[in-house]
Design a protein around this motif. Structure first.
Motif, PDB file in Angstrom:
ATOM      1  N   ASP A 216       3.193   7.333 -10.759  1.00 39.88           N
ATOM      2  CA  ASP A 216       2.453   6.884 -11.936  1.00 39.88           C
ATOM      3  C   ASP A 216       0.952   6.821 -11.653  1.00 39.88           C
ATOM      4  OD1 ASP A 216       2.434   5.596 -14.701  1.00 39.88           O
ATOM      5  OD2 ASP A 216       1.456   4.038 -13.513  1.00 39.88           O
ATOM      6  N   SER A 217       0.574   6.349 -10.464  1.00 37.80           N
ATOM      7  CA  SER A 217      -0.843   6.236 -10.105  1.00 37.80           C
ATOM      8  C   SER A 217      -1.493   7.606  -9.980  1.00 37.80           C
ATOM      9  CB  SER A 217      -0.989   5.462  -8.789  1.00 37.80           C
ATOM     10  OG  SER A 217      -0.521   4.140  -8.925  1.00 37.80           O
ATOM     11  N   LYS A 218      -0.723   8.587  -9.495  1.00 36.16           N
ATOM     12  CA  LYS A 218      -1.240   9.951  -9.391  1.00 36.16           C
ATOM     13  C   LYS A 218      -1.493  10.525 -10.778  1.00 36.16           C
ATOM     14  CE  LYS A 218      -2.187  13.934  -7.428  1.00 36.16           C
ATOM     15  NZ  LYS A 218      -3.426  14.138  -6.627  1.00 36.16           N
ATOM     16  N   LYS A 219      -0.555  10.322 -11.684  1.00 36.61           N
ATOM     17  CA  LYS A 219      -0.689  10.852 -13.037  1.00 36.61           C
ATOM     18  C   LYS A 219      -1.809  10.160 -13.810  1.00 36.61           C
ATOM     19  CE  LYS A 219       4.164  12.224 -13.677  1.00 36.61           C
ATOM     20  NZ  LYS A 219       5.407  11.958 -14.440  1.00 36.61           N
ATOM     21  N   ARG A 220      -1.865   8.844 -13.689  1.00 37.36           N
ATOM     22  CA  ARG A 220      -2.784   8.062 -14.518  1.00 37.36           C
ATOM     23  C   ARG A 220      -4.202   8.017 -13.957  1.00 37.36           C
ATOM     24  NH1 ARG A 220      -2.219   4.409 -18.598  1.00 37.36           N
ATOM     25  NH2 ARG A 220       0.055   4.585 -18.497  1.00 37.36           N
ATOM     26  N   PHE A 221      -4.317   7.889 -12.622  1.00 40.37           N
ATOM     27  CA  PHE A 221      -5.629   7.679 -12.011  1.00 40.37           C
ATOM     28  C   PHE A 221      -6.078   8.816 -11.099  1.00 40.37           C
ATOM     29  CE2 PHE A 221      -3.676   3.431 -12.595  1.00 40.37           C
ATOM     30  CZ  PHE A 221      -4.577   2.894 -13.493  1.00 40.37           C
ATOM     31  N   GLY A 222      -5.180   9.753 -10.816  1.00 40.59           N
ATOM     32  CA  GLY A 222      -5.537  10.868  -9.961  1.00 40.59           C
ATOM     33  C   GLY A 222      -5.703  10.506  -8.496  1.00 40.59           C
ATOM     34  N   VAL A 223      -5.053   9.426  -8.042  1.00 40.29           N
ATOM     35  CA  VAL A 223      -5.166   9.012  -6.643  1.00 40.29           C
ATOM     36  C   VAL A 223      -3.841   9.257  -5.913  1.00 40.29           C
ATOM     37  CG1 VAL A 223      -6.918   7.270  -7.121  1.00 40.29           C
ATOM     38  CG2 VAL A 223      -4.495   6.610  -7.151  1.00 40.29           C
ATOM     39  N   LYS A 224      -3.945   9.513  -4.624  1.00 41.26           N
ATOM     40  CA  LYS A 224      -2.761   9.710  -3.797  1.00 41.26           C
ATOM     41  C   LYS A 224      -2.470   8.435  -3.031  1.00 41.26           C
ATOM     42  CE  LYS A 224      -0.766  12.561  -0.113  1.00 41.26           C
ATOM     43  NZ  LYS A 224      -0.983  13.707   0.802  1.00 41.26           N
ATOM     44  N   LEU A 225      -1.271   7.915  -3.206  1.00 40.51           N
ATOM     45  CA  LEU A 225      -0.826   6.736  -2.477  1.00 40.51           C
ATOM     46  C   LEU A 225       0.372   7.108  -1.616  1.00 40.51           C
ATOM     47  CD1 LEU A 225      -0.916   4.068  -5.348  1.00 40.51           C
ATOM     48  CD2 LEU A 225      -2.722   4.612  -3.710  1.00 40.51           C
ATOM     49  N   HIS A 226       0.306   6.788  -0.323  1.00 41.85           N
ATOM     50  CA  HIS A 226       1.431   7.013   0.575  1.00 41.85           C
ATOM     51  C   HIS A 226       2.439   5.877   0.388  1.00 41.85           C
ATOM     52  CE1 HIS A 226      -0.908  10.133   2.607  1.00 41.85           C
ATOM     53  NE2 HIS A 226      -1.924   9.293   2.574  1.00 41.85           N
ATOM     54  N   CYS A 227       3.680   6.117   0.769  1.00 41.38           N
ATOM     55  CA  CYS A 227       4.741   5.137   0.559  1.00 41.38           C
ATOM     56  C   CYS A 227       5.469   4.827   1.872  1.00 41.38           C
ATOM     57  CB  CYS A 227       5.748   5.647  -0.469  1.00 41.38           C
ATOM     58  SG  CYS A 227       5.031   5.979  -2.095  1.00 41.38           S
ATOM     59  N   ALA A 228       5.899   3.585   2.014  1.00 42.36           N
ATOM     60  CA  ALA A 228       6.631   3.172   3.212  1.00 42.36           C
ATOM     61  C   ALA A 228       7.530   1.997   2.868  1.00 42.36           C
ATOM     62  CB  ALA A 228       5.661   2.797   4.329  1.00 42.36           C
ATOM     63  N   VAL A 229       8.499   1.738   3.752  1.00 46.97           N
ATOM     64  CA  VAL A 229       9.399   0.592   3.632  1.00 46.97           C
ATOM     65  C   VAL A 229       9.344  -0.209   4.924  1.00 46.97           C
ATOM     66  CG1 VAL A 229      11.785  -0.177   3.374  1.00 46.97           C
ATOM     67  CG2 VAL A 229      10.967   1.768   2.060  1.00 46.97           C
ATOM     68  N   ALA A 230       9.261  -1.527   4.786  1.00 50.18           N
ATOM     69  CA  ALA A 230       9.334  -2.415   5.948  1.00 50.18           C
ATOM     70  C   ALA A 230      10.100  -3.660   5.528  1.00 50.18           C
ATOM     71  CB  ALA A 230       7.937  -2.784   6.442  1.00 50.18           C
ATOM     72  N   LYS A 231      11.350  -3.756   5.986  1.00 52.96           N
ATOM     73  CA  LYS A 231      12.232  -4.821   5.535  1.00 52.96           C
ATOM     74  C   LYS A 231      12.165  -6.075   6.388  1.00 52.96           C
ATOM     75  CE  LYS A 231      15.570  -1.449   3.737  1.00 52.96           C
ATOM     76  NZ  LYS A 231      16.967  -0.962   3.811  1.00 52.96           N
ATOM     77  N   ASN A 232      11.650  -5.946   7.606  1.00 58.01           N
ATOM     78  CA  ASN A 232      11.613  -7.088   8.506  1.00 58.01           C
ATOM     79  C   ASN A 232      10.398  -6.981   9.428  1.00 58.01           C
ATOM     80  OD1 ASN A 232      12.364  -5.244  10.679  1.00 58.01           O
ATOM     81  ND2 ASN A 232      14.443  -5.347   9.844  1.00 58.01           N
ATOM     82  N   ASP A 233      10.214  -7.990  10.286  1.00 53.69           N
ATOM     83  CA  ASP A 233       9.035  -8.016  11.156  1.00 53.69           C
ATOM     84  C   ASP A 233       8.986  -6.835  12.118  1.00 53.69           C
ATOM     85  OD1 ASP A 233       7.931 -10.203  10.002  1.00 53.69           O
ATOM     86  OD2 ASP A 233       7.949 -11.470  11.796  1.00 53.69           O
ATOM     87  N   GLU A 234      10.132  -6.403  12.609  1.00 55.71           N
ATOM     88  CA  GLU A 234      10.124  -5.289  13.557  1.00 55.71           C
ATOM     89  C   GLU A 234       9.629  -4.014  12.882  1.00 55.71           C
ATOM     90  OE1 GLU A 234      10.537  -5.522  16.851  1.00 55.71           O
ATOM     91  OE2 GLU A 234      10.577  -7.652  16.344  1.00 55.71           O
ATOM     92  N   GLU A 235      10.060  -3.784  11.666  1.00 57.71           N
ATOM     93  CA  GLU A 235       9.600  -2.600  10.930  1.00 57.71           C
ATOM     94  C   GLU A 235       8.123  -2.734  10.546  1.00 57.71           C
ATOM     95  OE1 GLU A 235      12.280  -1.991   7.698  1.00 57.71           O
ATOM     96  OE2 GLU A 235      13.953  -1.384   8.992  1.00 57.71           O
ATOM     97  N   LYS A 236       7.708  -3.952  10.234  1.00 58.39           N
ATOM     98  CA  LYS A 236       6.294  -4.177   9.915  1.00 58.39           C
ATOM     99  C   LYS A 236       5.409  -3.972  11.144  1.00 58.39           C
ATOM    100  CE  LYS A 236       7.311  -7.430   6.172  1.00 58.39           C
ATOM    101  NZ  LYS A 236       7.323  -8.849   5.756  1.00 58.39           N
TER     102      LYS A 236
END
Length: 297
Positions: free
Chosen positions: A170-190
């Motif tokens: 949605d941000s790419k379509k609306r604002f033309g910006v690239k946002l990377h994505c990630a998941v971190a469910k706990n402290d070790e992943e963070k």
């Protein structure tokens, strides 16, 4: 300047108007305020026309439409719909700030940028930023503003990556910006995720610690961590609400009330400028950020 009384029309798709926004408007000098709840996108153009044609061309600019609610995209779409109905000389002012998200996100990024400029003249340009709570309205807009300022932004989900991927699309379509994505469910992943981060923004729900001391210790390249949560426990360990450059294991922290003070000034000044302007204004994310930068310079 017209002597006509300024009138503020507050639109929201919700069932109730925000008391926060009403208080802000009164404190900025508006004496006449009208409230419209349950406003759908299809309602905006006819309401705008009612507002713009009911005063003389000289007095039209003393009319202001405010777009609230809790949906950033809808507020922007409603403001765009209102703008599409305007034409000279019947022009009125428009201001979108749903849930105070635009002014809060603008203040957050401006405060971070001010801190960065102490050691980085280019501010956010090229800086690696991670946003936690990015699926929320403030986090999503903060990510967009940071990306527009030249940062390399990653939005982080605590559940599944699809949540933030939808936001990135949605941000790419609306604002033309690239946002990377990630998941971190706990402290070790963070810990693994923050290894090369330089700025952390936490915009999660109130009363949730998102970034622990252990995660901060793993963020060896961290320059600034900023949090908008004023309800204990705060979003970043060691960053209380009043923090304004507090030392962390690496970098410094900025708290919710420090950001909030700038946010208040941004919204207050925008409302005052619109109220006193001798021409119609349109104020959204970009304008809020530009003012926040001026106030923190």
């Amino acid at each position: 300047m017209s002597d006509a009384e300024p009138i503020l029309h507050m639109f929201t798709p919700l069932g109730k108007t925000s008391p926060f926004d009403v208080n802000m408007a009164v404190d900025a000098g508006f004496k006449t305020i009208a409230y419209y709840t349950g406003v759908e996108l299809k309602d905006v153009v006819p309401l705008t026309q009612d507002a713009m044609f009911s005063r003389s061309p000289d007095d039209a600019k003393r009319t202001v439409l405010f777009f609230g609610g809790k949906d950033a995209s809808l507020a922007l779409d409603q403001m765009a719909a209102a703008a599409s109905a305007l034409f000279p000389p019947f022009e009125i002012s428009l201001f979108a700030d749903p849930s105070g998200a635009f002014t809060t996100a603008a203040a957050m990024i401006a405060e971070v940028e001010q801190e960065l400029r102490k050691t980085r003249p280019d501010g956010l340009k090229g800086v690696k930023v991670q946003v936690y709570g990015a699926t929320g309205i403030i986090g999503g807009i903060a990510a967009v503003i940071a990306a527009q300022a030249g940062a390399e932004v990653t939005i982080v989900s605590h559940l599944v990556i699809e949540d933030v991927e939808a936001k990135a699309i949605d941000s790419k379509k609306r604002f033309g910006v690239k946002l990377h994505c990630a998941v971190a469910k706990n402290d070790e992943e963070k810990k693994a995720l923050v290894a090369d981060v330089e700025v952390i923004l936490t915009c999660a729900s109130a009363g949730i610690e998102v970034i622990s001391t252990a995660v901060l210790e793993a963020a060896t390249k961290l320059l600034v961590a900023a949090d908008i949560n004023a309800v204990p426990p705060n979003g970043v360990s060691g960053v209380d609400s009043h923090a304004d450059g507090v030392k962390l294991p690496h970098g410094v922290g900025i708290g919710a009330l420090t950001i909030g003070q700038t946010k208040y000034q941004v919204q207050h000044q925008i409302l005052k400028r619109i109220r006193d302007s001798d021409k119609a204004l349109q104020v959204g994310i970009i304008e809020a950020y530009e003012l926040a930068r001026q106030l923190t310079a």
